[in-house]
Design an enzyme around this catalytic site. Structure first.
Site, mmCIF file in Angstrom:
data_model
loop_
_atom_site.group_PDB
_atom_site.id
_atom_site.type_symbol
_atom_site.label_atom_id
_atom_site.label_comp_id
_atom_site.label_asym_id
_atom_site.label_seq_id
_atom_site.Cartn_x
_atom_site.Cartn_y
_atom_site.Cartn_z
ATOM 1 N N GLY A 111 0.833 -1.040 0.055
ATOM 2 C CA GLY A 111 0.059 0.168 -0.088
ATOM 3 C C GLY A 111 0.808 1.229 0.015
ATOM 4 O O GLY A 111 0.429 2.441 0.668
ATOM 5 N N THR A 112 1.938 1.214 -0.668
ATOM 6 C CA THR A 112 2.866 2.591 -0.548
ATOM 7 C C THR A 112 2.074 3.635 -1.565
ATOM 8 O O THR A 112 2.085 4.660 -1.207
ATOM 9 C CB THR A 112 4.274 2.373 -1.330
ATOM 10 O OG1 THR A 112 4.023 1.876 -2.588
ATOM 11 C CG2 THR A 112 4.993 1.602 -0.208
ATOM 12 N N ASN A 113 1.252 3.271 -2.546
ATOM 13 C CA ASN A 113 0.438 4.118 -3.156
ATOM 14 C C ASN A 113 -0.594 4.493 -2.575
ATOM 15 O O ASN A 113 -0.971 5.862 -2.846
ATOM 16 C CB ASN A 113 0.118 3.391 -4.637
ATOM 17 C CG ASN A 113 1.339 3.492 -5.837
ATOM 18 O OD1 ASN A 113 1.775 4.277 -6.343
ATOM 19 N ND2 ASN A 113 1.975 2.317 -5.928
ATOM 20 N N MET A 134 -4.595 -6.811 -7.073
ATOM 21 C CA MET A 134 -4.218 -8.086 -7.672
ATOM 22 C C MET A 134 -5.347 -8.698 -8.490
ATOM 23 O O MET A 134 -5.040 -10.051 -8.840
ATOM 24 C CB MET A 134 -3.268 -8.921 -7.003
ATOM 25 C CG MET A 134 -2.046 -8.250 -6.549
ATOM 26 S SD MET A 134 -1.001 -7.850 -7.821
ATOM 27 C CE MET A 134 -0.353 -9.212 -8.385
ATOM 28 N N ILE A 187 -8.216 -9.070 -11.618
ATOM 29 C CA ILE A 187 -8.817 -8.365 -12.515
ATOM 30 C C ILE A 187 -10.253 -8.589 -12.454
ATOM 31 O O ILE A 187 -11.105 -9.300 -12.495
ATOM 32 C CB ILE A 187 -8.218 -9.484 -13.880
ATOM 33 C CG1 ILE A 187 -7.013 -9.802 -14.067
ATOM 34 C CG2 ILE A 187 -9.020 -8.741 -15.202
ATOM 35 C CD1 ILE A 187 -6.164 -8.561 -14.762
ATOM 36 N N LEU A 188 -10.768 -7.054 -12.572
ATOM 37 C CA LEU A 188 -12.170 -6.776 -12.241
ATOM 38 C C LEU A 188 -12.959 -7.579 -13.476
ATOM 39 O O LEU A 188 -12.568 -7.141 -14.644
ATOM 40 C CB LEU A 188 -12.410 -5.472 -12.140
ATOM 41 C CG LEU A 188 -11.935 -4.895 -10.877
ATOM 42 C CD1 LEU A 188 -11.990 -3.361 -11.100
ATOM 43 C CD2 LEU A 188 -12.406 -5.279 -9.722
ATOM 44 N N ASN A 220 -6.169 3.089 -12.683
ATOM 45 C CA ASN A 220 -5.325 2.084 -12.163
ATOM 46 C C ASN A 220 -3.743 2.606 -12.561
ATOM 47 O O ASN A 220 -3.335 3.554 -13.294
ATOM 48 C CB ASN A 220 -5.020 0.758 -13.255
ATOM 49 C CG ASN A 220 -4.011 -0.275 -12.760
ATOM 50 O OD1 ASN A 220 -3.937 -0.645 -11.557
ATOM 51 N ND2 ASN A 220 -3.485 -0.818 -13.883
ATOM 52 N N HIS A 265 0.154 1.460 -13.295
ATOM 53 C CA HIS A 265 0.949 0.254 -13.848
ATOM 54 C C HIS A 265 2.584 0.687 -14.006
ATOM 55 O O HIS A 265 2.748 1.737 -14.364
ATOM 56 C CB HIS A 265 0.572 -0.315 -15.068
ATOM 57 C CG HIS A 265 1.245 -1.127 -15.803
ATOM 58 N ND1 HIS A 265 1.147 -2.439 -15.313
ATOM 59 C CD2 HIS A 265 2.302 -1.355 -16.672
ATOM 60 C CE1 HIS A 265 1.986 -3.061 -15.800
ATOM 61 N NE2 HIS A 265 2.878 -2.525 -16.717
HETATM 62 C C1 GRF Z 1 2.897 -0.684 -7.615
HETATM 63 O O1 GRF Z 1 4.224 -0.912 -8.243
HETATM 64 C C2 GRF Z 1 1.823 -0.577 -8.917
HETATM 65 O O2 GRF Z 1 2.562 0.076 -10.028
HETATM 66 C C3 GRF Z 1 1.440 -1.752 -9.090
HETATM 67 O O3 GRF Z 1 1.513 -2.702 -7.998
HETATM 68 C C4 GRF Z 1 2.140 -2.154 -7.159
HETATM 69 C C5 GRF Z 1 1.844 -1.986 -5.630
HETATM 70 O O4 GRF Z 1 2.569 -1.277 -4.564
HETATM 71 N N1 GRF Z 1 0.067 -1.732 -9.639
HETATM 72 P P1 GRF Z 1 2.101 -0.653 -3.348
HETATM 73 O O5 GRF Z 1 0.911 -1.864 -2.596
HETATM 74 O O6 GRF Z 1 1.249 0.475 -3.663
HETATM 75 O O7 GRF Z 1 3.188 -0.513 -2.593
#
Ligand code: GRF
Length: 212
Positions: A12-14, A91, A93-94, A108, A110
């Site tokens: 969950g860093t994003n 993770m 696919i919807l 999303n 990527h």
């Molecule tokens: C990220 O690299 C994002 O681009 C991909 O999955 C990873 C998620 O990382 N879709 P985090 O859980 O947000 O740390």
């Protein structure tokens, strides 16, 4: 104010980048009102808890297929009156039932420059391994809308980083996350929530503030 749901499956860093941006007042017109994880025990849930954001776990393993999983997810999203769905390391696919219910309302991130190193099977370190094997000199990340083709929806923002001779998949992943992902995901969410994204023929145009 648009209600944002962030869907996660891992660290969950994003999600954290989104929470931090919201706390700095950088999500114009939107608020994270829900975090949903496809796995229990992941650190993304701790991040939601620490930020006082309502969260829940909808475990993929409790469903027989992506369709029944997506139907249950859609019900939650509708009940919570979600306006924007952000896939941040989600993770699953919807199924098309969610995509049809939220046309150009699912975003999303990527970790490559789409259309390179994307589509089925390209996730996590695989993406960066493929970039190194190909020998590209730059890579980056892409934020895009989600349609029924994996990584195939209209592109919102992309930014690049250099690939260094000394890179490993891990070091490249770290650079892409730190320098690009954590920046362009909150920015895209803010542009969406403030009504500044216009889609025409699978191209996204960013409107100036005065143009809305
Ligand atoms: C990220 O690299 C994002 O681009 C991909 O999955 C990873 C998620 O990382 N879709 P985090 O859980 O947000 O740390």
């Amino acid at each position: 104010m648009k209600n944002i749901a962030v869907l996660v499956s891992g660290g969950g860093t994003n999600l954290q980048a989104l929470i931090d941006a919201e706390n700095r007042g950088e999500i114009d017109g939107g608020k994270i009102t829900s975090v949903i994880s496809s796995k229990k025990g992941v650190f993304a849930l701790e991040r939601a808890k620490n930020a006082n954001i309502p969260f829940e776990v909808l475990e993929r393993s409790n469903f027989s297929d992506n369709k029944s999983y997506s139907e249950a997810l859609l019900k939650i999203l509708k009940d919570k009156k979600i306006d924007l769905i952000v896939l941040a390391g989600f993770m699953i696919i919807l199924d098309s039932c969610v995509i049809k219910a939220y046309p150009n309302k699912i975003i999303n991130i990527h970790p490559s420059l789409i259309p390179s190193f994307c589509g089925d099977g390209f996730y996590g370190l695989q993406v960066h391994k493929a970039a190194l094997e190909k020998g590209v000199k730059i890579t980056g990340a892409t934020v895009h809308f989600v349609n029924e083709i994996t990584d195939g929806g209209a592109i919102i923002l992309q930014e690049t980083v250099p690939v260094l001779d000394s890179d490993t998949p891990e070091s490249l992943q770290k650079r892409v996350m730190e320098q690009v992902e954590w920046k362009i995901l909150p920015k895209s969410v803010s542009l969406f929530c403030s009504g500044r994204l216009k889609i025409d023929n699978n191209r996204v145009f960013i409107l100036a503030k005065g143009e809305i």
